[in-house]
Design a protein around this motif. Sequence first.
Motif, PDB file in Angstrom:
ATOM      1  N   ASP A  33      48.122  12.136 -24.994  1.00  0.00           N
ATOM      2  CA  ASP A  33      49.334  12.171 -25.828  1.00  0.00           C
ATOM      3  C   ASP A  33      49.331  10.929 -26.723  1.00  0.00           C
ATOM      4  O   ASP A  33      49.367   9.810 -26.219  1.00  0.00           O
ATOM      5  CB  ASP A  33      50.552  12.199 -24.881  1.00  0.00           C
ATOM      6  N   ARG A  70      63.356   1.861 -26.835  1.00  0.00           N
ATOM      7  CA  ARG A  70      62.108   1.318 -27.352  1.00  0.00           C
ATOM      8  C   ARG A  70      62.407   0.484 -28.590  1.00  0.00           C
ATOM      9  O   ARG A  70      63.192   0.899 -29.439  1.00  0.00           O
ATOM     10  CB  ARG A  70      61.149   2.467 -27.702  1.00  0.00           C
ATOM     11  N   ARG A 126      67.137   8.155 -27.491  1.00  0.00           N
ATOM     12  CA  ARG A 126      66.120   8.019 -26.442  1.00  0.00           C
ATOM     13  C   ARG A 126      66.309   6.751 -25.614  1.00  0.00           C
ATOM     14  O   ARG A 126      66.602   5.685 -26.116  1.00  0.00           O
ATOM     15  CB  ARG A 126      64.711   8.018 -27.037  1.00  0.00           C
ATOM     16  N   GLY A 163      55.844  13.578 -25.271  1.00  0.00           N
ATOM     17  CA  GLY A 163      55.965  12.971 -23.944  1.00  0.00           C
ATOM     18  C   GLY A 163      56.797  13.822 -22.999  1.00  0.00           C
ATOM     19  O   GLY A 163      56.476  13.958 -21.813  1.00  0.00           O
TER      20      GLY A 163
HETATM   21 MG    MG Z   1      55.923   9.760 -26.616  1.00  0.00          MG
END
Ligand code: MG
Length: 252
Positions: free
Chosen positions: A106, A186, A153, A21
Amino acid sequence: GDASASNRRLLIFGAPGSGKGTLAGWLGRDLNAPTQADVEPCTASAPGLTALSSGDLLRAEMRAGTPLGQSVEALINSGGLVPDDDMVKLIAGQLAAMDGSNWLLDGFPRTLGQAMALDEVLTSLTPSRQAPIDYVIHIDVPSEVIVERIAGRLIHPGSGRIYNRTFSPPKVPGVDDLTGEPLVSRVDDDPESVRRRLELYAQTSQPILDYYMDRGIVGRFTGPTSDAIYTTLLPQIQEILAPTVVLPSAED
Ligand code: MG
Ligand code: G5P
């Protein structure tokens, strides 16, 4: 010529946390800069690259609470794979609209079944093309770095923009640089789900790579950081996207 038959179709393939990404975002940014070709309406091949992330699509479905989003939420959060039929339908719905321009997928395909279904969808979209897919970017990074990267992340749910607490922090902690909206982790980035995702990648990735390597269209990019990978990736992709120019032969 026929724009839908001359666009470039690319895939980016690699483990969870390998930087797909991140790199797709950089390519989109650097290749979509306006150039002379964009302002000349008669130019056949406009540059640019539209990136589409299957994970972003799925997270948007979950946020919107669609039937698909609801049915796959538990599976995704625990690090499992969404069934092929659902995935193929979701991606196929986007491809027809994107296929006038250069695109980069992706996160799809993730299984051999998806890879074969993708070929079928693309072949029926433009039967005149020689190859359904032009190039596969294989991002290969040491597994040691992955767990730490994912732990740090943060994402902006609305756009899919990716941050990292240490590698690429937002300008203001906890908020998106462009919109000022809150960043989140996430749900599937908890250690247990990450382990499951890495396991699944180890079990499923090689047959997919072999499928494309047999056609000679895989480029392997490896390096300790996304920055290091990008220095070789960007020029390679620029070359692939360059409009084919027939140079006048030298007079001899
Ligand atoms: Mg990704
Ligand atoms: P996704 O969303 O496709 P994954 O697991 O394939 O998820 P992921 O986790 O999104 O891939 P990435 O895109 O490869 O990883 O990595 P990234 O986000 O760019 O980088 C990871 C972190 O590292 C970021 O914080 C980034 O800032 C940082 N970073 C990048 N480069 C560096 C560096 O050089 N140094 C450091 N220190 N940090 C760096 O799929 C999610 C789920 O959706 C379902 C599945 O359930 C899947 O698990 N799904 C599908 N299911 C079935 N079939 C499909 N085709 C599916 N597609 C999605």
